[in-house]
Scaffold this active site. Structure first.
Site, PDB file in Angstrom:
ATOM      1  N   HIS A 135       0.851  -1.188   0.000  1.00  0.00           N
ATOM      2  CA  HIS A 135       0.000   0.000   0.000  1.00  0.00           C
ATOM      3  C   HIS A 135       0.886   1.238   0.000  1.00  0.00           C
ATOM      4  CE1 HIS A 135      -4.063  -1.458   0.025  1.00  0.00           C
ATOM      5  NE2 HIS A 135      -3.814  -2.305   1.000  1.00  0.00           N
ATOM      6  N   ASP A 165      -0.283   7.100  -3.644  1.00  0.00           N
ATOM      7  CA  ASP A 165      -1.409   6.735  -4.505  1.00  0.00           C
ATOM      8  C   ASP A 165      -1.745   7.826  -5.516  1.00  0.00           C
ATOM      9  OD1 ASP A 165      -1.724   4.288  -3.327  1.00  0.00           O
ATOM     10  OD2 ASP A 165      -3.503   4.809  -2.174  1.00  0.00           O
TER      11      ASP A 165
END
Length: 390
Positions: A135, A165
């Site tokens: 992540h 992200d």
């Protein structure tokens, strides 16, 4: 919902994008493309994704949701039919998964050689970590970026998932897609865009790499010019427990900071680095003597480069944000307007996020020219919910 292609505004009007639904940076990239006028069709698994969010998931705005069972070869054929008439495909699965589904670059380019095939991953398509889970914070950790984040000498602090992200991920994916689209107009050939968060984050952090290479940066937190080491580039608490951001780097802006704080006689010289601890205490004590609202009245709109730190809800009502209509209420949700802005082909918000996966399956497949949509629905290849979820 009536769906017509090519009716949007924005500079990407007429560009067609097939999105294989994922979470995080992939949907954000497709939101940006849709915001800029592209016709995007979001292909979801029946039942949707983790963190779907329904009607409040702004990352899914601006495009219809179609539910297809991609374990069925007939559904894969539907996606390839969509691809045949598309300009872009976006997928965010682990390396090799799209190929196993029969939707890898080779299969897609066989039906559409001009297709730009956008791949969004954390680690990238190659390398020893390529197929491992991860992540945002993991990706930015190994780029050397997370180490320097925050003003706590004892440990780094991560800014939710903005840097990886969305900063190093979706932003670079969109940039790559647009560059490849431009090149395809000349060459007549599509290509694969391998957008990895590790690559994008390293690129995003290029200025720090330059400082390190030039010997102008200590690999510690809160000791450098832009990480809170300098008293005139830091955050200070006010008397009511709120905070002010101070970015008075240039000498003329620093002078304005000192003047408006009312500490001209007591403040050390800007670059008397040995006296920076003294300067920081002076600034901290001074800011702590008034509320944030009082300091905002003193500073905002001046050249001191000082602004109050507000919540997202407060930002929606900030005079500057309101004047530019940075946020707008649409479908009962306050949300950011499309960015950036264009003088001639202005982008506008269109459809709300789907309330549930597959909400637009029938209408979207028909609009995109797919044959026998009712048969696909009857056989369970495609799924159309009976009633919209509230």
């Amino acid at each position: 919902m009536s769906i017509e292609l090519g009716q949007k505004t924005g500079p990407l009007r007429g560009i067609k994008v097939v999105e294989i639904a994922g979470i995080g940076p992939g949907p954000h990239a497709c939101m940006l493309l849709a915001d800029l006028g592209a016709d995007v069709i979001r292909v979801e698994r029946p039942g949707g994704q983790m963190l779907a969010g329904g009607a409040h998931n702004l990352l899914n705005r601006g495009r219809p949701s179609v539910a297809l069972n991609l374990k069925d070869a007939a559904a894969v054929r539907v996606v390839l039919d969509l691809v045949e008439d598309a300009d872009v495909l976006v997928e965010g699965m682990r390396p090799g998964v799209a190929e196993r589904l029969g939707l890898g670059p080779e299969e897609c380019h066989a039906v559409n050689p001009r297709l730009v095939y956008g791949r969004m991953t954390g680690w990238g398509q190659t390398g020893p970590f390529a197929t491992a889970a991860g992540h945002d914070m993991n990706y930015i950790a190994i780029t050397g970026t997370l180490f320097g984040l925050g003003q706590d000498p004892a440990r780094p602090h991560f800014p939710s998932n903005l840097v990886g992200d969305f900063g190093g991920g979706s932003t670079y994916l969109v940039m790559g897609i647009l560059a490849a689209l431009l090149e395809a107009r000349t060459s007549g050939e599509g290509q694969v865009v391998d957008a990895a968060i590790v690559d994008g984050t390293a690129s995003l952090n290029a200025m720090t790499s330059a400082f390190v290479a030039g010997g102008q940066f200590k690999e510690e937190r809160a000791v450098n010019l832009l990480d809170g080491g300098a008293p005139f580039y830091d955050i200070y608490a006010t008397s009511d427990g709120r905070h002010m951001s101070v970015g008075s780097l240039e000498p003329q802006f620093f002078a304005e900071l000192v003047r408006l704080l009312g500490v001209e006689g007591a403040c050390p010289g800007q670059f008397e680095t040995e006296r920076w601890p003294e300067m920081k205490r002076l600034f901290a004590d001074t800011f702590a003597a008034k509320t944030q609202a009082e300091w905002i009245e003193v500073f905002e709109g001046t050249d001191a480069c000082v602004a109050g730190i507000v919540t997202l809800t407060e930002a929606q009502h900030h005079p500057h944000m309101a004047a530019r209509e940075v946020f707008v209420e649409r479908d009962g949700i306050v949300q950011p307007n499309p960015a950036p802005r264009f003088s001639r082909t202005a982008a506008t918000l269109t459809t709300a996020p789907p309330r549930q996966p597959g909400e637009h399956t029938r209408d979207a497949l028909v609009a995109w020219g797919i044959d026998d949509v009712e048969g696909l629905l009857e056989r369970g290849v495609a799924v159309q919910p009976d009633e919209p979820a509230e």
